[in-house]
Write a protein that holds these residues in place. Structure first.
Motif, PDB file in Angstrom:
ATOM      1  N   ASP A  12       9.493   4.593   1.242  1.00 60.64           N
ATOM      2  CA  ASP A  12      10.621   3.373   1.765  1.00 60.64           C
ATOM      3  C   ASP A  12      10.372   2.159   0.580  1.00 60.64           C
ATOM      4  O   ASP A  12      11.939   1.699   0.314  1.00 60.64           O
ATOM      5  N   VAL A  13       9.194   1.627   0.664  1.00 64.49           N
ATOM      6  CA  VAL A  13       9.441   0.700  -0.061  1.00 64.49           C
ATOM      7  C   VAL A  13       8.745   0.627  -1.560  1.00 64.49           C
ATOM      8  O   VAL A  13       9.240  -0.129  -2.627  1.00 64.49           O
ATOM      9  N   GLY A  14       8.286   2.066  -2.465  1.00 69.88           N
ATOM     10  CA  GLY A  14       8.318   2.281  -3.425  1.00 69.88           C
ATOM     11  C   GLY A  14       7.215   1.342  -3.935  1.00 69.88           C
ATOM     12  O   GLY A  14       6.784   1.637  -4.933  1.00 69.88           O
ATOM     13  N   SER A  15       6.587   1.469  -3.074  1.00 68.75           N
ATOM     14  CA  SER A  15       5.057   0.480  -3.827  1.00 68.75           C
ATOM     15  C   SER A  15       3.908   1.042  -2.255  1.00 68.75           C
ATOM     16  O   SER A  15       3.800   0.762  -1.458  1.00 68.75           O
ATOM     17  N   PHE A  16       2.778   1.351  -3.124  1.00 69.44           N
ATOM     18  CA  PHE A  16       1.126   1.679  -1.705  1.00 69.44           C
ATOM     19  C   PHE A  16       0.550  -0.036  -1.348  1.00 69.44           C
ATOM     20  O   PHE A  16       0.380   0.062  -0.289  1.00 69.44           O
ATOM     21  N   ALA A  17       1.482  -1.135  -2.335  1.00 68.41           N
ATOM     22  CA  ALA A  17       0.737  -2.319  -2.260  1.00 68.41           C
ATOM     23  C   ALA A  17       1.751  -3.162  -0.954  1.00 68.41           C
ATOM     24  O   ALA A  17       0.841  -3.333   0.258  1.00 68.41           O
ATOM     25  N   ARG A  18       2.965  -2.628  -1.338  1.00 65.46           N
ATOM     26  CA  ARG A  18       3.504  -3.359   0.098  1.00 65.46           C
ATOM     27  C   ARG A  18       3.779  -2.697   1.080  1.00 65.46           C
ATOM     28  O   ARG A  18       3.822  -2.820   2.679  1.00 65.46           O
ATOM     29  N   ALA A  19       3.621  -1.431   0.938  1.00 60.18           N
ATOM     30  CA  ALA A  19       3.683  -0.912   2.839  1.00 60.18           C
ATOM     31  C   ALA A  19       2.243  -0.471   2.947  1.00 60.18           C
ATOM     32  O   ALA A  19       2.256  -0.779   4.277  1.00 60.18           O
ATOM     33  N   ALA A  20       1.106  -0.852   2.436  1.00 56.78           N
ATOM     34  CA  ALA A  20       0.036  -1.069   3.153  1.00 56.78           C
ATOM     35  C   ALA A  20      -0.075  -2.816   3.922  1.00 56.78           C
ATOM     36  O   ALA A  20      -0.430  -2.696   4.979  1.00 56.78           O
ATOM     37  N   GLU A  21       0.718  -2.993   3.263  1.00 54.99           N
ATOM     38  CA  GLU A  21       0.862  -4.858   3.782  1.00 54.99           C
ATOM     39  C   GLU A  21       2.193  -4.772   5.356  1.00 54.99           C
ATOM     40  O   GLU A  21       1.545  -4.976   6.283  1.00 54.99           O
ATOM     41  N   SER A  22       3.063  -3.873   5.263  1.00 53.16           N
ATOM     42  CA  SER A  22       3.987  -3.639   6.444  1.00 53.16           C
ATOM     43  C   SER A  22       3.118  -2.992   7.339  1.00 53.16           C
ATOM     44  O   SER A  22       3.597  -3.712   8.554  1.00 53.16           O
ATOM     45  N   LEU A  23       2.309  -2.259   6.690  1.00 47.14           N
ATOM     46  CA  LEU A  23       1.897  -1.492   7.821  1.00 47.14           C
ATOM     47  C   LEU A  23      -0.061  -2.065   8.020  1.00 47.14           C
ATOM     48  O   LEU A  23      -0.372  -1.749   9.229  1.00 47.14           O
ATOM     49  N   ASP A  24       0.063  -3.660   7.796  1.00 47.58           N
ATOM     50  CA  ASP A  24      -0.990  -3.558   8.150  1.00 47.58           C
ATOM     51  C   ASP A  24      -2.305  -3.514   7.966  1.00 47.58           C
ATOM     52  O   ASP A  24      -3.760  -4.067   8.943  1.00 47.58           O
ATOM     53  N   LEU A  25      -2.680  -1.734   6.719  1.00 49.43           N
ATOM     54  CA  LEU A  25      -3.373  -1.738   6.628  1.00 49.43           C
ATOM     55  C   LEU A  25      -4.160  -2.015   4.975  1.00 49.43           C
ATOM     56  O   LEU A  25      -3.543  -2.372   4.726  1.00 49.43           O
ATOM     57  N   PRO A  26      -5.677  -2.115   4.825  1.00 53.29           N
ATOM     58  CA  PRO A  26      -6.412  -1.999   3.514  1.00 53.29           C
ATOM     59  C   PRO A  26      -5.500  -1.315   2.660  1.00 53.29           C
ATOM     60  O   PRO A  26      -5.230   0.140   2.721  1.00 53.29           O
TER      61      PRO A  26
END
Length: 308
Positions: free
Chosen positions: A15-29
């Protein structure tokens, strides 16, 4: 491996096209999210994503799996909600993007009622008049005035009624236009479209006669507050919603002109992505907003118009 958590991680990366943004939105490292995707690929025996230092793309297998995951996760959410909706209100964070005017005049004055009805919801309210990618920005629903985005599901909430106004300062200097010929001699404050960046013409009609005009202007802007500020300072005639103009008309700082001509009525819509299940928190917010707008003296519309 928690299969559902891995599916959620995978769909969020797509959805977001980025591991960093996905991790941030899911509140995961980020390392945890990366490991979830790797374990999922190992479990499935296929590569789901192409990863380079510059970009992420979905493989053919990954695209097919993504569509299945979206449906499965939506079914799981619906199953959980069906068991809890009778005893618990929707919970979590709801991200809503809207305009400053709609937030100030309609949403904010009634937020206490919203939180009384849904105490376990937290609202993230962002102000952005421009088209946005909801999935990329992590937004659940947008409220917009004007043209619809065909890529999203839209529910009409109300309408904005426009009229023409100028300050007494401007009218003392240049006179009050009575018809289209006289109006053509005046200057406007023009509004810049957030979609294409060009000045937006005015559409007027009377007794079956319709005209589209774009007057010369000394200033144009895409910000509603700046737009009204320019009108108040006498920089030209402006097309303003009656809701926003009303307090200035009452105080004598703005005067309506060309009142025998009708102008556009722009739809107010709630929009959300087509490929996403309508979650309980989005549903209750949209229903609440629809009720607010239906009762608003300036933004409400007849039921038959909402159904159109």
């Amino acid at each position: 491996m928690d299969r559902l958590v891995s599916m959620q991680a995978f769909t969020r990366v797509v959805d977001v096209g980025s591991f960093a943004r996905a991790a941030e939105s899911l509140d995961l490292p980020k390392a945890t999210l990366t490991r979830l995707i790797q374990n999922l690929e190992t479990h499935l025996g296929v590569k789901l994503l192409h990863r380079t230092t510059r970009r992420i793309s979905v493989t053919t297998d990954g695209a097919a799996y993504y569509e299945r995951c979206v449906r499965i996760l939506a079914d799981v959410e619906e199953a959980e909600q069906s068991l809890t909706r009778h005893n618990n209100s929707p919970r979590g964070t709801l991200c809503v993007d809207t305009t400053a005017g709609l937030a100030r005049m309609v949403l904010i004055p009634s937020l206490h009622d919203f939180y009384n009805a849904y105490p376990e919801l937290k609202l993230e309210l962002t102000i952005n008049g421009k088209p946005i990618d909801l999935l990329q920005e992590g937004v659940d629903v947008v409220l917009r005035v004007g043209a619809l985005d065909e890529a999203m599901v839209a529910r009409r909430l109300g309408q904005v009624k426009l009229a023409f106004f100028a300050s007494p300062i401007y009218l003392r200097r240049f006179g009050t236009p009575a018809d289209l010929t006289e109006l053509a001699q005046h200057k406007a404050i023009n509004y810049l479209s957030n979609r294409h960046g060009r000045e937006m013409p005015w559409v007027l009609s009377r007794n079956g006669e319709s005209s589209e005009i774009l007057l010369p202007s000394a200033i144009s802007t895409n910000d509603a507050d700046v737009y009204i500020g320019c009108a108040l300072e006498g920089h030209g005639i402006a097309q303003i919603s009656r809701a926003m103009a009303e307090p200035y008309v009452q105080s004598g700082r703005l005067v309506e002109v060309m009142s025998d001509w009708q102008t556009e009525e722009l739809p107010i819509s709630a929009m959300y992505p087509q490929n996403r299940h309508l979650s309980a928190k989005v549903r209750v917010f949209v229903n609440w907003a629809a009720d607010l707008f239906s009762r608003h003296p300036h933004f409400g519309v007849a039921p038959q118009q909402l159904a159109a």
